[in-house]
Design an enzyme around this catalytic site. Structure first.
Site, PDB file in Angstrom:
ATOM      1  N   SER A  17       0.843  -1.199   0.000  1.00  0.00           N
ATOM      2  CA  SER A  17       0.000   0.000   0.000  1.00  0.00           C
ATOM      3  C   SER A  17       0.876   1.246   0.000  1.00  0.00           C
ATOM      4  CB  SER A  17      -0.898   0.004   1.241  1.00  0.00           C
ATOM      5  OG  SER A  17      -1.494   1.283   1.378  1.00  0.00           O
ATOM      6  N   HIS A  40      -1.329  -1.352  -4.111  1.00  0.00           N
ATOM      7  CA  HIS A  40      -2.616  -1.051  -3.477  1.00  0.00           C
ATOM      8  C   HIS A  40      -2.723   0.455  -3.283  1.00  0.00           C
ATOM      9  CE1 HIS A  40      -6.013  -2.222  -0.817  1.00  0.00           C
ATOM     10  NE2 HIS A  40      -5.629  -1.220  -0.042  1.00  0.00           N
ATOM     11  N   ASP A  42      -5.024   3.415  -1.861  1.00  0.00           N
ATOM     12  CA  ASP A  42      -6.124   3.711  -0.942  1.00  0.00           C
ATOM     13  C   ASP A  42      -6.729   5.072  -1.250  1.00  0.00           C
ATOM     14  OD1 ASP A  42      -6.178   1.437   0.917  1.00  0.00           O
ATOM     15  OD2 ASP A  42      -4.147   2.076   1.447  1.00  0.00           O
ATOM     16  N   MET A  44      -9.389   7.755  -0.380  1.00  0.00           N
ATOM     17  CA  MET A  44     -10.221   8.144   0.777  1.00  0.00           C
ATOM     18  C   MET A  44     -10.796   9.535   0.558  1.00  0.00           C
ATOM     19  SD  MET A  44      -7.829   6.944   3.942  1.00  0.00           S
ATOM     20  CE  MET A  44      -6.878   5.421   3.929  1.00  0.00           C
ATOM     21  N   HIS A  73      -8.399   0.593  -3.804  1.00  0.00           N
ATOM     22  CA  HIS A  73      -9.305   0.359  -2.678  1.00  0.00           C
ATOM     23  C   HIS A  73     -10.042   1.666  -2.397  1.00  0.00           C
ATOM     24  CE1 HIS A  73      -9.610  -0.550   1.959  1.00  0.00           C
ATOM     25  NE2 HIS A  73     -10.797  -0.535   1.378  1.00  0.00           N
ATOM     26  N   MET A  75     -12.292   3.904  -0.439  1.00  0.00           N
ATOM     27  CA  MET A  75     -12.948   4.166   0.844  1.00  0.00           C
ATOM     28  C   MET A  75     -13.679   5.491   0.693  1.00  0.00           C
ATOM     29  SD  MET A  75      -9.832   2.843   3.212  1.00  0.00           S
ATOM     30  CE  MET A  75      -8.743   2.899   1.803  1.00  0.00           C
ATOM     31  N   MET A 144     -11.548  -6.477   5.686  1.00  0.00           N
ATOM     32  CA  MET A 144     -10.712  -5.509   6.408  1.00  0.00           C
ATOM     33  C   MET A 144     -10.315  -6.084   7.769  1.00  0.00           C
ATOM     34  SD  MET A 144     -10.211  -2.890   4.471  1.00  0.00           S
ATOM     35  CE  MET A 144      -9.337  -1.904   5.695  1.00  0.00           C
ATOM     36  N   GLY A 149      -9.119   3.596   7.131  1.00  0.00           N
ATOM     37  CA  GLY A 149      -8.836   5.022   7.308  1.00  0.00           C
ATOM     38  C   GLY A 149      -7.370   5.361   7.471  1.00  0.00           C
ATOM     39  N   PHE A 150      -6.626   4.477   8.134  1.00  0.00           N
ATOM     40  CA  PHE A 150      -5.234   4.816   8.441  1.00  0.00           C
ATOM     41  C   PHE A 150      -4.336   3.584   8.364  1.00  0.00           C
ATOM     42  CE2 PHE A 150      -8.006   7.793  10.543  1.00  0.00           C
ATOM     43  CZ  PHE A 150      -7.457   9.014  10.180  1.00  0.00           C
ATOM     44  N   GLY A 151      -3.074   3.823   7.983  1.00  0.00           N
ATOM     45  CA  GLY A 151      -2.072   2.769   8.056  1.00  0.00           C
ATOM     46  C   GLY A 151      -1.573   2.628   9.489  1.00  0.00           C
ATOM     47  N   ASP A 182      -6.474  -6.651   4.571  1.00  0.00           N
ATOM     48  CA  ASP A 182      -5.875  -5.314   4.549  1.00  0.00           C
ATOM     49  C   ASP A 182      -5.943  -4.719   5.945  1.00  0.00           C
ATOM     50  OD1 ASP A 182      -5.048  -2.730   3.967  1.00  0.00           O
ATOM     51  OD2 ASP A 182      -6.802  -2.220   2.751  1.00  0.00           O
ATOM     52  N   GLY A 183      -4.750  -4.408   6.482  1.00  0.00           N
ATOM     53  CA  GLY A 183      -4.675  -3.761   7.781  1.00  0.00           C
ATOM     54  C   GLY A 183      -3.881  -4.576   8.775  1.00  0.00           C
ATOM     55  N   GLY A 184      -2.722  -4.024   9.178  1.00  0.00           N
ATOM     56  CA  GLY A 184      -1.925  -4.690  10.203  1.00  0.00           C
ATOM     57  C   GLY A 184      -1.203  -5.944   9.734  1.00  0.00           C
ATOM     58  N   GLY A 204       1.205  -2.026   4.103  1.00  0.00           N
ATOM     59  CA  GLY A 204       1.756  -0.690   3.969  1.00  0.00           C
ATOM     60  C   GLY A 204       2.999  -0.530   4.819  1.00  0.00           C
ATOM     61  N   SER A 205       2.801  -0.410   6.131  1.00  0.00           N
ATOM     62  CA  SER A 205       3.926  -0.209   7.045  1.00  0.00           C
ATOM     63  C   SER A 205       4.963  -1.314   6.918  1.00  0.00           C
ATOM     64  CB  SER A 205       3.426  -0.179   8.494  1.00  0.00           C
ATOM     65  OG  SER A 205       2.275   0.601   8.603  1.00  0.00           O
TER      66      SER A 205
HETATM   67  C1  DX5 Z   1      -6.285   1.351   5.771  1.00  0.00           C
HETATM   68  C2  DX5 Z   1      -5.885   1.051   4.364  1.00  0.00           C
HETATM   69  C3  DX5 Z   1      -4.729   0.138   4.268  1.00  0.00           C
HETATM   70  C4  DX5 Z   1      -3.451   0.644   4.870  1.00  0.00           C
HETATM   71  C5  DX5 Z   1      -2.778  -0.532   5.490  1.00  0.00           C
HETATM   72  O1  DX5 Z   1      -7.538   1.925   5.789  1.00  0.00           O
HETATM   73  O2  DX5 Z   1      -6.957   0.458   3.662  1.00  0.00           O
HETATM   74  O3  DX5 Z   1      -4.524  -0.290   2.916  1.00  0.00           O
HETATM   75  O4  DX5 Z   1      -2.590   1.234   3.941  1.00  0.00           O
HETATM   76  O5  DX5 Z   1      -1.681  -0.106   6.196  1.00  0.00           O
HETATM   77  P1  DX5 Z   1      -0.887  -1.092   7.179  1.00  0.00           P
HETATM   78  O6  DX5 Z   1      -0.394  -2.231   6.371  1.00  0.00           O
HETATM   79  O7  DX5 Z   1       0.191  -0.222   7.720  1.00  0.00           O
HETATM   80  O8  DX5 Z   1      -1.864  -1.532   8.242  1.00  0.00           O
HETATM   81 ZN    ZN Z   2      -6.519  -0.435   1.702  1.00  0.00          ZN
END
Ligand code: DX5
Ligand code: ZN
Length: 231
Positions: A17, A40, A42, A44, A73, A75, A144, A149-151, A182-184, A204-205
């Site tokens: 991401s 990916h 995102d 938003m 993706h 959102m 999800m 909303g956030f990484g 997706d997420g964490g 992402g991270s």
């Molecule tokens: C969150 C996004 C994710 C985000 C994941 O709302 O949809 O795609 O980038 O970030 P990480 O991998 O850091 O959780």
């Molecule tokens: Zn995403």
């Protein structure tokens, strides 16, 4: 999986991401993940989620310079109105949120007509069951594993039963519907998701904030493959 099964787990897909990338150097950041499967993206709108990122013009330009296809993706609210435009500018895959569409089947068909893979995303509080009878309409289901909303948020292990129910339904259908999480997602959590049937992993991270992206992509891919084979 029964002992007689000839099912071979599919090779895991790793979709970094760019939400965690350097927004001032996105072309370079895309080149750093050229060994991944999709990038990916995102999108938003500060309405469906409390954060604001990219729109269609940006996605069109990213698609022009990216070495790998785009996994968008969305959102955003009113997906029925906005989502087809992302297919029109060349996104290989467009995933909209079930909570933001009044007619997911019609929308998925419009995405496919425009040459994109059609994906549907579910927030943690949204049940998967109503969508399992619509599997032929979709190329991907995104479960999800954080609130969108956030990484950088923590992986929600309690989404695993929902992921497994989706994986069982996909297996029973015989359809090639991808299951994305997706997420964490990190080296610590990707195995759990793979064991529960995910085959497409957004990170992402774990790709951009830990060492070199190439090495992270390879490590995540290996961890997912080894867990999927144990399943
Ligand atoms: C969150 C996004 C994710 C985000 C994941 O709302 O949809 O795609 O980038 O970030 P990480 O991998 O850091 O959780
Ligand atoms: Zn995403």
């Amino acid at each position: 999986m029964g002992a007689m099964s000839t099912h071979t787990p599919r090779a895991p897909r790793i979709n970094p991401s760019i939400l965690t990338a350097d927004f001032a150097n996105l072309e370079r950041e895309l080149d750093r993940i050229a060994t991944a499967d999709f990038v990916h993206v995102d999108v938003m709108d500060n309405h469906f989620v409390p954060n604001l990122t990219f729109g269609k013009t940006m996605v069109e330009r990213l698609n022009e310079v990216s070495p790998i296809p785009l996994d968008v993706h969305l959102m955003i609210s009113d997906a029925d109105h906005w989502a087809p435009g992302y297919a029109e500018v060349g996104a290989a895959s467009v995933t909209f949120h079930a909570e933001a569409s009044t007619d997911p089947v019609t929308l998925a068909r419009r995405l496919r007509q425009r040459g994109a893979r059609a994906g549907i995303a579910l927030k943690p509080g949204t049940d998967v069951e109503p969508y399992l009878e619509l599997l032929p309409e979709f190329d991907q289901i995104l479960i999800m594993t954080v609130e969108p909303g956030f990484g950088g948020q923590s992986f929600m292990t309690d989404m695993m039963p929902k992921l497994r129910r989706a994986a069982d339904a996909v297996a029973a259908s015989g359809l090639d519907v991808w299951l994305q999480v997706d997420g964490g997602i990190s080296l610590d959590t990707i195995g759990i998701a793979a064991e529960h049937g995910a085959d497409t992993f957004v990170a992402g991270s774990a790709v951009y904030n830990v060492g070199e992206p190439d090495a992270q992509i390879a490590a995540l891919r290996a961890a997912a493959a080894s867990s999927a084979h144990q399943h």
